[in-house]
Design a protein around this motif. Structure first.
Motif, mmCIF file in Angstrom:
data_model
loop_
_atom_site.group_PDB
_atom_site.id
_atom_site.type_symbol
_atom_site.label_atom_id
_atom_site.label_comp_id
_atom_site.label_asym_id
_atom_site.label_seq_id
_atom_site.Cartn_x
_atom_site.Cartn_y
_atom_site.Cartn_z
ATOM 1 N N GLY A 1 -1.465 -2.136 7.764
ATOM 2 C CA GLY A 1 -2.031 -3.466 7.527
ATOM 3 C C GLY A 1 -1.914 -4.413 8.699
ATOM 4 N N LYS B 1 0.830 -1.215 0.000
ATOM 5 C CA LYS B 1 0.000 0.000 0.000
ATOM 6 C C LYS B 1 0.862 1.262 0.000
ATOM 7 N N THR C 1 3.926 1.513 -0.838
ATOM 8 C CA THR C 1 4.690 1.544 -2.095
ATOM 9 C C THR C 1 3.845 2.169 -3.213
ATOM 10 N N ARG D 1 7.248 -0.184 8.388
ATOM 11 C CA ARG D 1 5.834 -0.549 8.451
ATOM 12 C C ARG D 1 5.038 0.694 8.792
HETATM 13 N N1 LIG Z 1 8.684 -8.038 -5.021
HETATM 14 C C1 LIG Z 1 7.833 -7.042 -4.796
HETATM 15 N N2 LIG Z 1 7.909 -6.376 -3.634
HETATM 16 C C2 LIG Z 1 7.035 -5.369 -3.424
HETATM 17 C C3 LIG Z 1 6.064 -4.976 -4.398
HETATM 18 N N3 LIG Z 1 5.365 -3.946 -3.902
HETATM 19 C C4 LIG Z 1 5.860 -3.695 -2.687
HETATM 20 N N4 LIG Z 1 6.871 -4.543 -2.383
HETATM 21 C C5 LIG Z 1 7.698 -4.601 -1.144
HETATM 22 O O1 LIG Z 1 6.927 -5.105 -0.083
HETATM 23 C C6 LIG Z 1 7.329 -4.516 1.167
HETATM 24 C C7 LIG Z 1 6.139 -3.922 1.870
HETATM 25 O O2 LIG Z 1 5.602 -2.848 1.124
HETATM 26 P P1 LIG Z 1 4.775 -1.664 1.791
HETATM 27 O O3 LIG Z 1 4.335 -0.771 0.694
HETATM 28 O O4 LIG Z 1 5.527 -1.056 2.914
HETATM 29 O O5 LIG Z 1 3.553 -2.493 2.390
HETATM 30 P P2 LIG Z 1 2.310 -1.941 3.199
HETATM 31 O O6 LIG Z 1 1.106 -2.584 2.597
HETATM 32 O O7 LIG Z 1 2.305 -0.458 3.246
HETATM 33 O O8 LIG Z 1 2.578 -2.561 4.655
HETATM 34 P P3 LIG Z 1 2.002 -2.032 6.080
HETATM 35 O O9 LIG Z 1 2.317 -0.594 6.170
HETATM 36 O O10 LIG Z 1 2.674 -2.835 7.123
HETATM 37 O O11 LIG Z 1 0.533 -2.302 6.057
HETATM 38 C C8 LIG Z 1 8.400 -3.486 0.803
HETATM 39 O O12 LIG Z 1 9.655 -4.061 1.018
HETATM 40 C C9 LIG Z 1 8.163 -3.232 -0.677
HETATM 41 O O13 LIG Z 1 9.318 -2.825 -1.349
HETATM 42 C C10 LIG Z 1 6.041 -5.710 -5.650
HETATM 43 O O14 LIG Z 1 5.240 -5.451 -6.547
HETATM 44 N N5 LIG Z 1 6.931 -6.726 -5.765
#
Ligand SMILES: Nc1nc2c(ncn2[C@@H]2O[C@H](COP(=O)(O)OP(=O)(O)OP(=O)(O)O)[C@@H](O)[C@H]2O)c(=O)[nH]1
Ligand SMILES: [Mg+2]
Length: 195
Positions: A81, A25, A27, A53
């Motif tokens: 999340g 999210k 990202t 996070r």
């Molecule tokens: N391989 C891969 N990694 C991804 C992708 N999108 C995000 N990530 C990775 O997944 C991890 C978590 O991404 P976040 O965007 O922080 O996830 P979030 O949903 O905001 O997580 P919370 O804030 O804990 O709810 C990071 O290390 C990102 O770089 C993707 O499309 N592919």
């Protein structure tokens, strides 16, 4: 509920990125911010722990065109999340106009996706919203990883409402704008109807 301000001639709408922890999210809105830095009228605000996070929420305001002389401002929020941050998710959902559900495509994350979706449905219902009528789009994120579920199966398991759905690789910016565009379009249709 979108908020119309006749004095400043602005319409404010709220889009919430929802989904399981680490689904991508934050990202997504980081990617929007990078590509739209000219249009973001403020900086991206992120409130996260040292390990990245989301602790409370991320926030990005965007200005996207006009309706009958009113500027339309979209406020993008992400929820945290992690399951423990239930209270924050409820708070952030208040007044929501549209949702991007960021699902993690890895097979082993399906339970977390389902749990998060159920949590969304309940939290919306508590506020008097019906998940089947709110503008929503799904992103099947992390398609680059090896152990992903076929999108048709994800659609069957998660998308009971036949919402639009896009494959995503948020980390490369893929699928990010498709989702944002789709949800803002639906929100704008609702606003034009009521305005
Ligand atoms: N391989 C891969 N990694 C991804 C992708 N999108 C995000 N990530 C990775 O997944 C991890 C978590 O991404 P976040 O965007 O922080 O996830 P979030 O949903 O905001 O997580 P919370 O804030 O804990 O709810 C990071 O290390 C990102 O770089 C993707 O499309 N592919
Ligand atoms: Mg986050």
């Amino acid at each position: 509920m979108s908020f119309v301000n006749p004095a400043s001639k602005e319409i404010n709408c709220k889009i919430v990125y929802y989904g399981p922890g680490l689904g991508g999210k934050t990202t997504n809105i980081q990617s929007v911010y990078q590509k739209m830095s000219g249009k973001a009228d403020n900086d991206l605000v992120t409130l996260s722990t040292e390990n990245e996070r989301t602790l409370f929420f991320d926030f990005l305001p965007l200005e996207l065109g006009e309706i009958r002389g009113y500027k339309t401002r979209f406020h993008l929020y992400t929820v945290p999340g992690q399951v423990i941050y239930e209270a924050s998710r409820k708070l952030i959902l208040r007044g929501v106009d549209g949702i991007v559900f960021v699902a993690d495509s890895q097979v082993e994350k399906m339970e977390s996706n389902i749990e998060s979706l159920r949590d969304l449905e309940n939290n919306l219902a508590e506020q008097g919203y019906d998940i089947s009528t709110i503008p929503m789009v799904f992103q099947w994120n992390k398609r680059d990883l090896p152990n992903v579920m076929p999108t048709e199966e994800m659609d069957m398991r998660l998308n009971k409402w036949s919402c639009e759905a896009y494959e995503g690789m948020a980390v490369e910016g893929r699928g990010v704008f498709e989702c944002l565009k789709s949800v803002t379009k639906k929100v704008l249709v609702n606003i034009k109807r009521d305005f």
